[in-house]
Design a protein around this motif. Structure first.
Motif, mmCIF file in Angstrom:
data_model
loop_
_atom_site.group_PDB
_atom_site.id
_atom_site.type_symbol
_atom_site.label_atom_id
_atom_site.label_comp_id
_atom_site.label_asym_id
_atom_site.label_seq_id
_atom_site.Cartn_x
_atom_site.Cartn_y
_atom_site.Cartn_z
ATOM 1 N N SER A 117 -61.305 22.142 -34.402
ATOM 2 C CA SER A 117 -60.977 22.880 -33.184
ATOM 3 C C SER A 117 -60.569 24.322 -33.467
ATOM 4 O O SER A 117 -60.316 25.084 -32.531
ATOM 5 N N VAL A 118 -60.503 24.711 -34.752
ATOM 6 C CA VAL A 118 -60.271 26.129 -35.059
ATOM 7 C C VAL A 118 -61.391 26.973 -34.453
ATOM 8 O O VAL A 118 -61.167 28.094 -33.973
ATOM 9 N N LEU A 119 -62.610 26.439 -34.461
ATOM 10 C CA LEU A 119 -63.751 27.129 -33.837
ATOM 11 C C LEU A 119 -63.453 27.495 -32.399
ATOM 12 O O LEU A 119 -63.656 28.631 -31.962
ATOM 13 N N THR A 120 -62.958 26.512 -31.647
ATOM 14 C CA THR A 120 -62.732 26.739 -30.221
ATOM 15 C C THR A 120 -61.481 27.577 -29.981
ATOM 16 O O THR A 120 -61.402 28.282 -28.971
ATOM 17 N N SER A 121 -60.506 27.528 -30.882
ATOM 18 C CA SER A 121 -59.334 28.409 -30.749
ATOM 19 C C SER A 121 -59.748 29.872 -30.833
ATOM 20 O O SER A 121 -59.233 30.724 -30.104
ATOM 21 N N VAL A 122 -60.699 30.169 -31.716
ATOM 22 C CA VAL A 122 -61.199 31.537 -31.833
ATOM 23 C C VAL A 122 -61.967 31.934 -30.572
ATOM 24 O O VAL A 122 -61.851 33.075 -30.085
ATOM 25 N N ILE A 123 -62.745 30.993 -30.031
ATOM 26 C CA ILE A 123 -63.452 31.248 -28.763
ATOM 27 C C ILE A 123 -62.452 31.579 -27.665
ATOM 28 O O ILE A 123 -62.626 32.530 -26.891
ATOM 29 N N PHE A 124 -61.366 30.796 -27.582
ATOM 30 C CA PHE A 124 -60.368 31.021 -26.540
ATOM 31 C C PHE A 124 -59.631 32.340 -26.761
ATOM 32 O O PHE A 124 -59.369 33.089 -25.802
ATOM 33 N N ALA A 125 -59.282 32.629 -28.010
ATOM 34 C CA ALA A 125 -58.625 33.903 -28.295
ATOM 35 C C ALA A 125 -59.523 35.072 -27.892
ATOM 36 O O ALA A 125 -59.044 36.082 -27.350
ATOM 37 N N SER A 126 -60.832 34.926 -28.127
ATOM 38 C CA SER A 126 -61.784 35.975 -27.725
ATOM 39 C C SER A 126 -61.789 36.151 -26.214
ATOM 40 O O SER A 126 -61.854 37.272 -25.697
ATOM 41 N N PHE A 127 -61.722 35.036 -25.491
ATOM 42 C CA PHE A 127 -61.651 35.087 -24.028
ATOM 43 C C PHE A 127 -60.462 35.936 -23.587
ATOM 44 O O PHE A 127 -60.583 36.785 -22.707
ATOM 45 N N THR A 128 -59.309 35.717 -24.219
ATOM 46 C CA THR A 128 -58.109 36.416 -23.769
ATOM 47 C C THR A 128 -58.191 37.916 -24.029
ATOM 48 O O THR A 128 -57.769 38.714 -23.188
ATOM 49 N N PHE A 129 -58.731 38.333 -25.176
ATOM 50 C CA PHE A 129 -58.762 39.785 -25.388
ATOM 51 C C PHE A 129 -59.918 40.454 -24.654
ATOM 52 O O PHE A 129 -59.825 41.630 -24.282
ATOM 53 N N TRP A 343 -54.504 32.430 -31.639
ATOM 54 C CA TRP A 343 -54.631 32.991 -32.988
ATOM 55 C C TRP A 343 -53.628 32.353 -33.945
ATOM 56 O O TRP A 343 -53.963 31.998 -35.083
ATOM 57 N N THR A 344 -52.378 32.210 -33.501
ATOM 58 C CA THR A 344 -51.345 31.640 -34.365
ATOM 59 C C THR A 344 -51.673 30.203 -34.735
ATOM 60 O O THR A 344 -51.493 29.772 -35.881
ATOM 61 N N ASN A 345 -52.166 29.464 -33.746
ATOM 62 C CA ASN A 345 -52.531 28.064 -33.969
ATOM 63 C C ASN A 345 -53.591 27.946 -35.052
ATOM 64 O O ASN A 345 -53.477 27.137 -35.985
ATOM 65 N N SER A 346 -54.633 28.751 -34.951
ATOM 66 C CA SER A 346 -55.717 28.710 -35.934
ATOM 67 C C SER A 346 -55.224 29.126 -37.316
ATOM 68 O O SER A 346 -55.509 28.460 -38.321
ATOM 69 N N PHE A 347 -54.481 30.225 -37.368
ATOM 70 C CA PHE A 347 -54.009 30.748 -38.650
ATOM 71 C C PHE A 347 -53.083 29.744 -39.344
ATOM 72 O O PHE A 347 -53.170 29.536 -40.557
ATOM 73 N N THR A 348 -52.207 29.123 -38.571
ATOM 74 C CA THR A 348 -51.250 28.177 -39.150
ATOM 75 C C THR A 348 -51.961 26.973 -39.752
ATOM 76 O O THR A 348 -51.603 26.500 -40.839
ATOM 77 N N ARG A 349 -52.976 26.473 -39.066
ATOM 78 C CA ARG A 349 -53.698 25.307 -39.597
ATOM 79 C C ARG A 349 -54.489 25.654 -40.856
ATOM 80 O O ARG A 349 -54.505 24.902 -41.819
ATOM 81 N N VAL A 350 -55.167 26.790 -40.841
ATOM 82 C CA VAL A 350 -56.029 27.148 -41.967
ATOM 83 C C VAL A 350 -55.215 27.522 -43.203
ATOM 84 O O VAL A 350 -55.541 27.121 -44.323
ATOM 85 N N THR A 351 -54.141 28.295 -43.010
ATOM 86 C CA THR A 351 -53.355 28.787 -44.156
ATOM 87 C C THR A 351 -52.120 27.939 -44.448
ATOM 88 O O THR A 351 -51.495 28.099 -45.495
ATOM 89 N N ARG A 352 -51.744 27.074 -43.511
ATOM 90 C CA ARG A 352 -50.513 26.277 -43.607
ATOM 91 C C ARG A 352 -49.285 27.176 -43.716
ATOM 92 O O ARG A 352 -48.315 26.859 -44.403
ATOM 93 N N HIS A 353 -49.361 28.277 -43.030
ATOM 94 C CA HIS A 353 -48.256 29.237 -42.999
ATOM 95 C C HIS A 353 -48.131 29.756 -41.574
ATOM 96 O O HIS A 353 -49.123 30.109 -40.941
ATOM 97 N N GLY A 356 -45.536 33.937 -37.373
ATOM 98 C CA GLY A 356 -44.812 34.465 -36.221
ATOM 99 C C GLY A 356 -45.792 34.867 -35.131
ATOM 100 O O GLY A 356 -46.802 35.529 -35.387
ATOM 101 N N ARG A 357 -45.492 34.470 -33.893
ATOM 102 C CA ARG A 357 -46.426 34.721 -32.782
ATOM 103 C C ARG A 357 -46.582 36.207 -32.484
ATOM 104 O O ARG A 357 -47.638 36.664 -32.042
ATOM 105 N N MET A 358 -45.522 36.993 -32.710
ATOM 106 C CA MET A 358 -45.575 38.409 -32.378
ATOM 107 C C MET A 358 -46.657 39.137 -33.168
ATOM 108 O O MET A 358 -47.267 40.089 -32.670
ATOM 109 N N VAL A 359 -46.915 38.691 -34.385
ATOM 110 C CA VAL A 359 -47.981 39.292 -35.192
ATOM 111 C C VAL A 359 -49.303 39.217 -34.441
ATOM 112 O O VAL A 359 -50.067 40.194 -34.372
ATOM 113 N N PHE A 360 -49.567 38.056 -33.834
ATOM 114 C CA PHE A 360 -50.855 37.875 -33.181
ATOM 115 C C PHE A 360 -50.881 38.391 -31.748
ATOM 116 O O PHE A 360 -51.958 38.581 -31.180
#
Length: 551
Positions: A117-129, A343-353, A356-360
């Motif tokens: 679902s990282v694929l779709t998180s990026v799709i959704f993040a693209s929608f928002t920007f 963005w935070t959701n995807s990054f956290t899953r892929v990097t396991r780190h 902070g939401r403010m970064v994204f």
């Protein structure tokens, strides 16, 4: 020592894990929203969610379709898209409100898997920007007309002004949306009512407008091209669910108001959206002779002309600018908030780190500002037509998995699952359906399969996703949904009313208390671990092993 005192005196209190925990507990980003936090009534949640669709983009989208293809084709296209959006949005809204999780967490357990679902998180993040940029462009047009600000400065102002509002999450957003919605509704509806009542001829001119091709009548290709642009908004249900996940538990006492709120603020958002698109066509036709086809899709021009017909000239520009600014703030705080979560959701899953939401928030705003400075408004329909193929493929895949694979075929688990260790990394059911549907429809959109099929790309995205999702579930026999069927906690996930259990357990890693659905047993200790600590477990010490019986 109490649980609260234990958390405050814990040696891990200032660790990165603790800092991530504190931030995600502000409004339960990336996790299940517990009953203890969900104190709003169904109608407050619905009003907050609907406040987020006060955007002006609908007026531009409707105007662009109407000017190109004529009123008849535009209205049919808008209606077709609205029906598709409502049908696909209903199961997603229900799952978000019933189980108190966002669309990404729903997607994980509805055919995509933990990493799929990282694929779709990026799709959704693209929608928002993309839509942040669209709304920011509209506001910049208003600031230029009303205050004389150059567009580049207006883009920057519209971007920077939402940052303070986004930081505070659901509590601040709910107050903002509730208090500004009545003002927004009056400013939007009053001029339309006035024009129709004082000059009925505007309705006749609107209905008879044939578009730039001058042919008139209903044309299938024109309807589908228009519907494709409208369907770019199908991912809006994700932003609605970001609010609906805070719905209170459904009980016998509140079930009527609960269902009303879910339908109204879930798939029902498209009713108001479709009306705004139709109004956009009406206002564009009304001002076309005055401002020309290039300016007619601009909402600031539309409402300036509408206000000009009903009030003193000194009031016209201030009210038009006020409407645009209120609308932009209402939607763009939601775009920035939801995009930062994705963005935070995807990054956290892929990097396991967890960074902070403010970064994204800043990352999302950076993408949006770049689009604005590139003058995306001038090629709006092309961007939205392309993007809609990906959005349709995703939403239809998840909606089909819920409606058919869960309830009809019973190959997908009925209760949603999102925790690491419980899901396979990738589930071919959703991933294959999504990639095939979006890939083929994008090829069609760019004329790879010929000019005749190009208008049918959104139809192809929906049909392929709808057909492949159950087919893949049958082929795989549903065995790639759950890596485990037992999370190691004896108490059921749901209470006797079918709502997520409110029983709390302590997390062994971050030393916070969480409600039952947000935890699983620890592999290496006789303890429990919350979903975020499982996501950030770099070596997998706490993640439960696969169950042979689950496959």
């Amino acid at each position: 020592m109490s649980a609260t005192e234990s958390r405050l005196t814990s040696p891990e209190a200032n660790s990165p894990t603790s800092q991530a925990t504190k931030e995600t507990l502000e409004d339960y980003t990336l996790r299940f929203a517990p009953r203890s936090y969900r104190r709003w009534t169904p109608m407050v949640v619905a009003t907050t969610a609907l406040g987020g669709i006060a955007y002006m983009a609908d007026f531009s989208i409707g105007a662009g379709i109407g000017l190109a293809h004529g009123t008849g084709n535009a209205l049919v296209a808008i209606a077709v898209a609205a029906v598709v959006i409502f049908i696909t949005g209903f199961p997603l809204a229900y799952y978000g409100a019933r189980y108190n999780i966002d669309l990404d967490l729903i997607t994980r357990g509805s055919g995509f898997g933990y990493y799929g679902s990282v694929l779709t998180s990026v799709i959704f993040a693209s929608f928002t920007f993309i839509f942040f940029a669209l709304e920011g462009s509209i506001m910049a047009q208003g600031l230029k007309l009303g205050l004389g600000l150059p567009l580049w400065l207006g883009y920057a102002v519209s971007t920077l002004m939402v940052i303070p509002l986004v930081i505070y999450g659901m509590k601040a957003l709910s107050k903002l949306q509730v208090w500004t919605t009545p003002v927004w509704l009056v400013l939007m509806v009053a001029p339309l009512v006035y024009l129709i009542s004082t000059d009925p001829g505007t309705v006749d001119r609107f209905l008879s407008y044939a578009g730039t091709d001058g042919e008139g009548g209903i044309n299938t290709a024109s309807v589908l091209l228009g519907a494709g642009v409208c369907l770019s908004l199908i991912a809006q249900i994700g932003e609605q669910i970001d609010y609906l996940r805070f719905m209170p538990p459904k009980t016998e006492a509140n079930k009527r108001s609960w269902w009303t709120a879910v339908i109204m603020a879930g798939p029902g958002w498209v009713v108001l959206g479709a009306l705004k698109q139709a109004i956009g066509v009406f206002l564009a036709v009304y001002i076309l002779a005055k401002v020309g086809p290039e300016a007619a899709p601009e909402p600031i021009q539309q409402f300036r002309s509408a206000f000009d017909a009903m009030m003193p000239s000194w009031l016209v520009l201030p009210l038009a600018v006020a409407l645009v600014v209120i609308s932009q703030i209402k939607i763009n705080v939601t775009n920035a908030y939801s995009g930062s979560l994705a963005w935070t959701n995807s990054f956290t899953r892929v990097t396991r780190h967890y960074p902070g939401r403010m970064v994204f928030v800043l990352v999302n705003l950076g993408f949006a500002l770049a689009l604005m400075e590139a003058d995306m408004f001038s090629f709006l329909n092309s961007i939205l037509g392309f993007y809609s193929n990906c959005a349709i493929a995703w939403i239809v895949t998840v909606a089909t998995d819920i409606g058919i694979n869960k309830y009809l075929l019973k190959l997908s688990p009925l209760q949603p699952e999102f925790r690491r260790g419980m899901l396979y990394a990738v589930n071919p059911v959703g991933v294959v359906a999504f990639v095939a549907a979006s890939g083929l429809s994008i090829a069609m959109y760019f004329h790879a399969l010929g000019d005749t099929l190009q208008p049918y790309s959104p139809v192809a995205a929906a049909v392929i996703a709808f057909a492949l999702t159950p087919l893949m579930a049958i082929v795989t026999k549903g065995k790639y949904y759950l890596r485990r069927t037992d999370d190691g906690i004896d108490e059921p996930l749901l209470d006797t009313d079918g709502n997520p259990s409110a029983t709390t357990y302590g997390c062994h890693v971050c030393h916070q208390a969480y409600e039952r659905p947000d935890l699983a047993a620890c592999q290496t200790h006789d303890a429990h671990v919350c979903s975020l600590c499982l996501s950030t477990d770099k070596v997998g010490d706490h993640v439960l092993p696969a169950q042979p019986s689950a496959a």
